[in-house]
Design a protein around this motif. Structure first.
Motif, short mmCIF file in Angstrom:
data_model
loop_
_atom_site.label_atom_id
_atom_site.label_comp_id
_atom_site.label_asym_id
_atom_site.label_seq_id
_atom_site.Cartn_x
_atom_site.Cartn_y
_atom_site.Cartn_z
N LEU A 148 -27.74 -61.15 39.42
CA LEU A 148 -28.33 -62.43 39.82
C LEU A 148 -29.12 -62.32 41.12
O LEU A 148 -30.16 -62.97 41.27
N THR A 149 -28.65 -61.51 42.06
CA THR A 149 -29.31 -61.44 43.38
C THR A 149 -30.46 -60.45 43.42
O THR A 149 -31.41 -60.65 44.20
N ALA A 150 -30.44 -59.40 42.59
CA ALA A 150 -31.53 -58.42 42.61
C ALA A 150 -32.87 -59.07 42.27
O ALA A 150 -33.87 -58.83 42.97
N PRO A 151 -32.95 -59.89 41.22
CA PRO A 151 -34.24 -60.56 40.96
C PRO A 151 -34.66 -61.49 42.10
O PRO A 151 -35.86 -61.62 42.38
N LEU A 152 -33.70 -62.13 42.78
CA LEU A 152 -34.05 -63.00 43.90
C LEU A 152 -34.66 -62.21 45.04
O LEU A 152 -35.62 -62.66 45.68
N ARG B 116 -46.31 -58.49 41.18
CA ARG B 116 -45.72 -59.36 40.17
C ARG B 116 -44.21 -59.12 40.12
O ARG B 116 -43.73 -58.04 40.45
N VAL B 117 -43.49 -60.15 39.70
CA VAL B 117 -42.04 -60.06 39.60
C VAL B 117 -41.67 -59.50 38.22
O VAL B 117 -42.15 -59.99 37.20
N ARG B 118 -40.84 -58.49 38.22
CA ARG B 118 -40.34 -57.97 36.95
C ARG B 118 -39.22 -58.87 36.42
O ARG B 118 -38.59 -59.58 37.16
N GLY B 119 -38.98 -58.77 35.15
CA GLY B 119 -37.90 -59.56 34.56
C GLY B 119 -38.30 -60.96 34.18
O GLY B 119 -37.45 -61.84 34.03
N ALA B 120 -39.61 -61.20 34.01
CA ALA B 120 -40.06 -62.53 33.59
C ALA B 120 -39.63 -62.83 32.16
O ALA B 120 -39.70 -63.99 31.72
N ASP B 121 -39.19 -61.81 31.44
CA ASP B 121 -38.74 -62.02 30.06
C ASP B 121 -37.26 -62.33 29.96
O ASP B 121 -36.71 -62.44 28.86
N ARG B 122 -36.57 -62.47 31.11
CA ARG B 122 -35.15 -62.84 31.09
C ARG B 122 -34.99 -64.22 30.46
O ARG B 122 -35.82 -65.10 30.65
N ARG B 123 -33.88 -64.41 29.77
CA ARG B 123 -33.66 -65.67 29.07
C ARG B 123 -32.71 -66.57 29.85
O ARG B 123 -31.73 -67.08 29.34
N GLU C 271 -32.54 -68.98 33.96
CA GLU C 271 -33.33 -69.69 34.98
C GLU C 271 -34.12 -68.73 35.85
O GLU C 271 -35.24 -69.06 36.28
N LEU C 272 -33.57 -67.55 36.14
CA LEU C 272 -34.30 -66.59 36.95
C LEU C 272 -35.55 -66.09 36.23
O LEU C 272 -36.58 -65.82 36.87
N GLY C 273 -35.47 -65.96 34.92
CA GLY C 273 -36.66 -65.59 34.16
C GLY C 273 -37.73 -66.65 34.24
O GLY C 273 -38.92 -66.34 34.35
N ASP C 274 -37.30 -67.94 34.20
CA ASP C 274 -38.27 -69.03 34.34
C ASP C 274 -38.94 -69.01 35.70
O ASP C 274 -40.16 -69.20 35.82
N VAL C 275 -38.13 -68.78 36.76
CA VAL C 275 -38.70 -68.73 38.11
C VAL C 275 -39.65 -67.54 38.25
O VAL C 275 -40.72 -67.65 38.86
N ALA C 276 -39.27 -66.39 37.69
CA ALA C 276 -40.14 -65.21 37.75
C ALA C 276 -41.47 -65.48 37.05
O ALA C 276 -42.54 -65.11 37.56
N SER C 277 -41.43 -66.13 35.89
CA SER C 277 -42.66 -66.46 35.17
C SER C 277 -43.54 -67.40 35.98
O SER C 277 -44.76 -67.25 36.04
N THR C 278 -42.89 -68.39 36.64
CA THR C 278 -43.65 -69.33 37.47
C THR C 278 -44.32 -68.63 38.64
O THR C 278 -45.49 -68.89 38.96
N ILE C 279 -43.58 -67.73 39.30
CA ILE C 279 -44.16 -66.99 40.43
C ILE C 279 -45.32 -66.12 39.97
O ILE C 279 -46.36 -66.03 40.63
N ASN C 280 -45.17 -65.47 38.82
CA ASN C 280 -46.25 -64.62 38.30
C ASN C 280 -47.48 -65.44 37.94
O ASN C 280 -48.61 -65.03 38.20
N ARG C 281 -47.26 -66.63 37.34
CA ARG C 281 -48.40 -67.50 37.04
C ARG C 281 -49.09 -67.97 38.32
O ARG C 281 -50.31 -68.05 38.38
N MET C 282 -48.28 -68.29 39.34
CA MET C 282 -48.85 -68.69 40.62
C MET C 282 -49.69 -67.57 41.21
O MET C 282 -50.80 -67.79 41.72
#
Length: 359
Positions: A64-68, A86-93, A95-106
């Motif tokens: 949980l903390t490594a992606p953060l 870019r943040v890796r792990g955007a394909d996680r299923r 909440e952290l995957g959702d946040v990673a996808s949002t950061i990558n889109r930003m």
């Protein structure tokens, strides 16, 4: 989704933490049962239970903390202008995957905006430098006595000055559209007389100056025939005529630039689905636009070329790559739609205006 689990998703962080508690309880219960059957001292069971629980907790906490930590590093890099991270792990299923996808889109959006800003500065600098250099050369020749200040020389200087003025006007129009300070003065009007006037104006300017002037520049194409097709002839629409003039003039300008010698540009108008709505099409007989470029046609300072044709705004036409962008914003101001459509020949731009607002 309601139920005994309160709508928890199978891979959410809440589910994982709940599973951690359940597993810890099962481990402790299992060790207690083993202790009762083997008569092992309770203190050993307690130590083993704590160690097992800590190991499982450490494993879950790390996941949980490594992606953060990575998100924090990427966010810091983006804040310092590095938009390539870019943040890796955007394909996680979870909440952290959702946040990673949002950061990558930003980061993608910021990178695109930064690229557009640099392109804007480079293109505006280029467009301003060309007429300024031409005007300076004319004036230097007059001052040095190389050429006389005759009407022909002054017309050349005036042409460069007008080119500067058109560029500044288009930039101001785009700025006003961006800031939402352009009021929409829509009213009902007859389509045939209105479009006929726009086409006549384009032909008159072409004859007078050797080019059709618009927000995106002027060119020397006087061999292209402009054709108007309105059906029914008594068709009426509800729109801002000044803004619609920008749309039609820029689309005609773009179509004429890419037409073959002695080609035809057709402006077609039909009734839309809503009351006083309008469907417009501008068709040319040029090489067309590759489908892969359709989404970029209306971007600012995009001077991509039709297949096999000179690039938009390049050459001697004085184009800035702003004409189609202004056309798109004028259509958006009406709440309409503009886009490239399939065509067996040439390029076909479709414009849809919604007409009267729904009550």
């Amino acid at each position: 989704m309601s139920g005994p689990f309160g709508g928890l998703q199978p891979f959410s962080i809440k589910t994982k933490l709940g599973a951690l508690v359940v597993v810890s309880v099962f481990i402790t219960t299992g060790l207690l049962l083993v202790a009762m059957k083997t008569e092992t001292e309770l203190r050993f069971i307690t130590v083993f239970s704590v160690i097992a629980t800590l190991l499982i907790t450490q494993f879950v906490a790390h996941s949980l903390t490594a992606p953060l930590d990575e998100m924090n590093a990427v966010a810091r890099a983006v804040s310092h202008g590095d938009y390539t991270r870019r943040v890796r792990g955007a394909d996680r299923r979870d909440e952290l995957g959702d946040v990673a996808s949002t950061i990558n889109r930003m980061a993608d959006d910021l990178e695109a905006q930064d690229r557009q800003r640099k392109e804007l500065v480079a293109n505006v600098s280029h467009e301003l430098r060309t007429p300024i250099a031409g005007l300076r050369a004319v004036l230097e020749n007059v001052v040095d006595g190389v050429s006389a200040a005759d009407p022909e020389t002054m017309r050349t200087a005036l042409k460069q000055t007008e080119r500067l003025g058109r560029l500044v006007d288009t930039l101001l129009d785009l700025s006003r559209l961006d800031n939402g300070v352009v009021p929409l003065k829509a009213r009902r009007f007859e389509v045939w007389p209105y479009l006929s006037g726009v086409l006549k104006e384009a032909n008159m300017v072409a004859s007078a100056r050797g080019g059709i002037a618009s927000g995106s520049g002027s060119h020397t194409r006087t061999d292209v025939h402009l054709h108007l097709d309105v059906s029914p002839p008594e068709l009426t629409a509800h729109a801002d005529q000044e803004r619609l003039h920008q749309v039609v003039a820029n689309l005609i300008d773009n179509a004429v630039k890419h037409s073959p010698p002695h080609g035809r540009v057709t402006v077609r108008a039909r009734r839309g689905f809503s009351p006083e709505s309008l469907d417009l099409e501008v068709l040319d007989e040029g090489p067309g636009i590759p489908e892969s470029e359709w989404h970029r046609v209306f971007e600012r300072f995009n001077r991509g070329s039709h297949a096999g044709a000179p690039a938009h705004g390049q050459g001697n036409d004085g184009g800035t790559g702003l004409g189609l962008a202004i056309a798109r914003w004028a259509v958006d101001l009406h709440g309409g739609h503009i886009g490239v459509a399939e065509s067996p020949r040439g390029c076909r731009i479709q414009v849809t205006l919604p007409g009267l607002p729904e009550v």
